[in-house]
Design an enzyme around this catalytic site. Structure first.
Site, mmCIF file in Angstrom:
data_model
loop_
_atom_site.group_PDB
_atom_site.id
_atom_site.type_symbol
_atom_site.label_atom_id
_atom_site.label_comp_id
_atom_site.label_asym_id
_atom_site.label_seq_id
_atom_site.Cartn_x
_atom_site.Cartn_y
_atom_site.Cartn_z
ATOM 1 N N GLU A 133 0.868 -1.173 0.000
ATOM 2 C CA GLU A 133 0.000 0.000 0.000
ATOM 3 C C GLU A 133 0.903 1.221 0.000
ATOM 4 O O GLU A 133 1.934 1.243 0.678
ATOM 5 C CB GLU A 133 -0.873 0.017 1.253
ATOM 6 C CG GLU A 133 -1.687 1.281 1.415
ATOM 7 C CD GLU A 133 -2.491 1.319 2.706
ATOM 8 O OE1 GLU A 133 -3.009 2.402 3.016
ATOM 9 O OE2 GLU A 133 -2.612 0.290 3.392
ATOM 10 N N GLU A 150 -2.065 11.233 4.079
ATOM 11 C CA GLU A 150 -2.957 11.022 5.219
ATOM 12 C C GLU A 150 -2.839 12.257 6.096
ATOM 13 O O GLU A 150 -1.737 12.695 6.423
ATOM 14 C CB GLU A 150 -2.549 9.794 6.034
ATOM 15 C CG GLU A 150 -2.888 8.488 5.381
ATOM 16 C CD GLU A 150 -2.588 7.319 6.294
ATOM 17 O OE1 GLU A 150 -3.550 6.703 6.793
ATOM 18 O OE2 GLU A 150 -1.398 7.033 6.501
#
Length: 176
Positions: free
Chosen positions: A139, A144
């Site tokens: 990933e 974020e």
């Protein structure tokens, strides 16, 4: 003569290689039509099972209050909603099944919310789980933004060897 011919061939090969390496757009969404996100480009994850991060909302599908296009922008919003057990709704949009690529340059422009408890993210996962699920498939978290740490944006790579469960993830932080 042989040296100059070799040099011409080398220059020719390098030119072909550089042309092959030129950037070309393979996918984009400019959000040019108001309404729901284009279903030919986007799909949804739906549900409220926490998605591995104990997320406290129900992710809806085709719900304009949670995901819509307005004035050339994709808007994804979380709302309080007592009709769902966790009390909140939002949306998770994906290109899965519509677009995937192995290599590339990703460019995203995003406005981030403010508030404790928010955690907007833009990430990449493989189209298929060929190696046994997360984190074995890998990933890449492009962005974020953790609500309790509003001045920072995180980027992280997760693999079987490098992930937050083991405390070995590889990433960086950018102040915003």
């Amino acid at each position: 003569m042989k040296t100059s011919l070799s040099l011409v061939f080398l220059v020719f090969c390098l030119n072909i290689y550089s042309k092959a390496q030129e950037a070309r757009l393979i996918w984009s969404d400019e959000f040019s039509e108001d309404g729901l996100p284009n279903p030919k480009k986007w799909t949804y994850d739906v549900g409220d099972h926490g998605w591995g991060n104990n997320e406290m909302q129900y992710y809806s599908q085709n719900e304009p209050k949670n995901a819509r296009v307005e004035n050339g922008k994709l808007i994804i919003e979380a709302h309080t909603d007592a009709s769902h057990p966790k009390g909140y709704t939002s949306a998770r949009l994906l290109t899965r099944g519509h677009a995937s690529w192995q290599y590339g340059y990703i460019e995203v422009k995003a406005k981030l919310p403010q508030g404790r408890g928010t955690w907007p993210a833009i990430w990449m996962l493989p189209e298929e789980n060929l190696y046994g699920g997360w984190p074995k498939n890998g990933e890449i978290d492009i962005m974020e933004h953790v609500g309790y740490n509003p001045g920072n944006v995180h980027g992280t790579v997760h693999t079987e060897a490098f992930n937050h469960i083991l405390g070995t993830q590889k990433g960086g932080v950018k102040q915003v």
